[in-house]
Write a protein that holds these residues in place. Structure first.
Motif, short mmCIF file in Angstrom:
data_model
loop_
_atom_site.label_atom_id
_atom_site.label_comp_id
_atom_site.label_asym_id
_atom_site.label_seq_id
_atom_site.Cartn_x
_atom_site.Cartn_y
_atom_site.Cartn_z
N SER A 1 0.81 -1.21 0.00
CA SER A 1 0.00 0.00 0.00
C SER A 1 0.85 1.27 0.00
O SER A 1 0.35 2.34 -0.29
CB SER A 1 -0.95 0.01 1.19
N THR A 2 2.12 1.17 0.33
CA THR A 2 2.99 2.35 0.33
C THR A 2 4.07 2.26 -0.74
O THR A 2 4.98 3.06 -0.77
CB THR A 2 3.65 2.53 1.70
N ILE B 1 -2.31 8.86 -4.97
CA ILE B 1 -2.25 9.83 -6.07
C ILE B 1 -3.09 9.26 -7.22
O ILE B 1 -2.79 8.19 -7.73
CB ILE B 1 -0.80 10.07 -6.56
N CYS B 2 -4.12 9.95 -7.57
CA CYS B 2 -5.03 9.52 -8.65
C CYS B 2 -5.52 8.08 -8.44
O CYS B 2 -5.58 7.30 -9.38
CB CYS B 2 -4.37 9.68 -10.01
N GLY B 3 -5.83 7.77 -7.21
CA GLY B 3 -6.37 6.44 -6.91
C GLY B 3 -5.37 5.32 -7.10
O GLY B 3 -5.74 4.16 -7.22
N THR C 1 3.34 14.34 -12.95
CA THR C 1 2.04 14.97 -13.13
C THR C 1 0.98 14.12 -12.43
O THR C 1 1.28 13.08 -11.86
CB THR C 1 1.64 15.06 -14.62
N ARG C 2 -0.24 14.56 -12.51
CA ARG C 2 -1.38 13.76 -12.06
C ARG C 2 -2.27 13.42 -13.25
O ARG C 2 -3.48 13.27 -13.12
CB ARG C 2 -2.16 14.51 -10.99
#
Length: 72
Positions: free
Chosen positions: A5-6, A20-22, A30-31
């Motif tokens: 998860s990390t 970040i962005c799911g 960027t995203r």
């Protein structure tokens, strides 16, 4: 068993980070999700992607499209 998860994943032009962005693949730094690049290119064409994201290199856009096809 390790906790992923990390975990951050990176390729030369894409990254995937939890929170970040799911956790979806994004253009590095960027995203902008790679599936968004693909959807816009598919529906509206390469030129629209270039106009919508002028700061992305042609290489980054092409890499998003190639990675998406390979992983699909």
């Amino acid at each position: 068993m390790s906790d992923t998860s990390t975990t951050t994943y990176r390729t030369p032009l894409l990254s995937k980070r939890p929170g970040i962005c799911g956790g979806d693949w994004c253009v590095e730094g960027t995203r902008i999700r790679r599936q968004d690049v693909r959807a816009q290119a598919r529906l509206l064409g390469w030129r629209h992607v270039r106009d919508a994201y002028p700061h992305l290199s042609d290489e980054a856009v092409a890499f998003c499209l190639a990675r998406f096809r390979r992983d699909a």
